[in-house]
Design a protein around this motif. Structure first.
Motif, PDB file in Angstrom:
ATOM      1  N   THR A   1     -36.559 -14.051 -15.370  1.00  0.00           N
ATOM      2  CA  THR A   1     -36.110 -15.371 -14.818  1.00  0.00           C
ATOM      3  C   THR A   1     -35.003 -15.292 -13.682  1.00  0.00           C
ATOM      4  N   HIS A   2     -34.873 -16.427 -12.995  1.00  0.00           N
ATOM      5  CA  HIS A   2     -33.863 -16.457 -12.042  1.00  0.00           C
ATOM      6  C   HIS A   2     -33.037 -17.719 -12.268  1.00  0.00           C
ATOM      7  N   GLU A   3     -33.294 -18.444 -13.338  1.00  0.00           N
ATOM      8  CA  GLU A   3     -33.097 -19.664 -13.882  1.00  0.00           C
ATOM      9  C   GLU A   3     -31.255 -19.119 -14.376  1.00  0.00           C
ATOM     10  N   PRO A   4     -30.556 -19.692 -13.806  1.00  0.00           N
ATOM     11  CA  PRO A   4     -28.926 -19.287 -14.407  1.00  0.00           C
ATOM     12  C   PRO A   4     -28.953 -19.859 -15.805  1.00  0.00           C
ATOM     13  N   ALA A   5     -27.924 -19.237 -16.505  1.00  0.00           N
ATOM     14  CA  ALA A   5     -27.442 -19.545 -17.841  1.00  0.00           C
ATOM     15  C   ALA A   5     -26.928 -20.973 -17.609  1.00  0.00           C
ATOM     16  N   GLY A   6     -27.591 -21.727 -18.837  1.00  0.00           N
ATOM     17  CA  GLY A   6     -27.083 -23.205 -18.913  1.00  0.00           C
ATOM     18  C   GLY A   6     -27.454 -24.075 -17.698  1.00  0.00           C
ATOM     19  N   TYR A   7     -28.578 -23.678 -16.985  1.00  0.00           N
ATOM     20  CA  TYR A   7     -29.196 -24.529 -16.328  1.00  0.00           C
ATOM     21  C   TYR A   7     -29.611 -25.739 -16.544  1.00  0.00           C
ATOM     22  N   GLU A   8     -29.202 -26.708 -15.604  1.00  0.00           N
ATOM     23  CA  GLU A   8     -29.648 -28.232 -16.187  1.00  0.00           C
ATOM     24  C   GLU A   8     -30.601 -28.735 -14.882  1.00  0.00           C
ATOM     25  N   CYS A   9     -31.914 -28.482 -15.520  1.00  0.00           N
ATOM     26  CA  CYS A   9     -33.166 -28.660 -14.495  1.00  0.00           C
ATOM     27  C   CYS A   9     -33.042 -30.190 -14.101  1.00  0.00           C
ATOM     28  N   PRO A  10     -33.221 -30.408 -12.928  1.00  0.00           N
ATOM     29  CA  PRO A  10     -33.133 -31.832 -12.373  1.00  0.00           C
ATOM     30  C   PRO A  10     -34.502 -32.439 -12.499  1.00  0.00           C
ATOM     31  N   PHE A  11     -35.401 -31.791 -12.570  1.00  0.00           N
ATOM     32  CA  PHE A  11     -36.818 -32.561 -13.012  1.00  0.00           C
ATOM     33  C   PHE A  11     -37.114 -32.785 -14.536  1.00  0.00           C
ATOM     34  N   CYS A  12     -36.523 -31.794 -15.172  1.00  0.00           N
ATOM     35  CA  CYS A  12     -36.275 -32.416 -16.686  1.00  0.00           C
ATOM     36  C   CYS A  12     -35.535 -33.512 -17.044  1.00  0.00           C
ATOM     37  N   SER A  13     -34.153 -33.420 -16.369  1.00  0.00           N
ATOM     38  CA  SER A  13     -33.246 -34.536 -16.289  1.00  0.00           C
ATOM     39  C   SER A  13     -33.852 -35.964 -15.721  1.00  0.00           C
ATOM     40  N   LEU A  14     -34.527 -35.948 -14.743  1.00  0.00           N
ATOM     41  CA  LEU A  14     -35.280 -37.010 -14.468  1.00  0.00           C
ATOM     42  C   LEU A  14     -36.138 -37.531 -15.578  1.00  0.00           C
TER      43      LEU A  14
END
Length: 160
Positions: free
Chosen positions: A5-18
């Motif tokens: 995975t390249h997703e950083p720890a604690g990543y807040e996904c903008p698409f999920c947030s939307l």
């Protein structure tokens, strides 16, 4: 099988947030143009000089990249991508569309939620030569494009 995975720890996904009703300059409810059970489409906040109004189509379920996509989500994303491309061609008066999808940093992925870009194309628009000239479009610029796509697509469902 999960690849690195390249997703950083604690990543807040903008698409999920939307989808969850969290808005900011790059993500507004007015950007959403279509929603299905498994996918949704929105006008992109980043535009290239001659290709205003590009759209993003993504699975509703958070998935980092193509390697992890469940077949049912992949079919839903592809079906909605086709609908958005047709709506874009009809409502924008563009001469064609291009689609692209990136995976991992070496593949130019910069948001860690799979998405397909659907871009309006015009003769001699030099889209690929102008990659570094992309800019963030204000929500007021995005709204008319979202309205045009929304009117050319079946009514969206609520994210709820």
């Amino acid at each position: 099988m999960r690849l690195t995975t390249h997703e950083p720890a604690g990543y807040e996904c903008p698409f999920c947030s939307l989808q969850n009703g969290v808005f900011d300059d790059h993500n507004q409810a007015s950007d959403v143009v279509a929603v299905t059970d498994r996918a949704y489409a929105r006008v992109a906040p980043k535009w290239w000089p001659a290709n205003a109004g590009g759209a993003l189509v993504m699975p509703r379920r958070h998935v980092e990249n193509l390697y992890e996509m469940k077949p049912a989500d992949g079919h839903a994303v592809w079906d909605l991508t086709q609908q958005v491309a047709r709506a874009m061609r009809l409502s924008y008066g563009c001469q064609g569309v291009s689609m692209r999808q990136h995976n991992e940093p070496a593949g130019d992925q910069d948001v860690w939620h799979l998405h397909v870009q659907v871009l309006p194309r015009y003769r001699d628009d030099r889209l690929y030569q102008q990659h570094l000239d992309a800019r963030w479009a204000h929500v007021d610029e995005r709204r008319p494009f979202a309205d045009r796509l929304r009117s050319a697509l079946p009514p969206p469902n609520s994210f709820v």
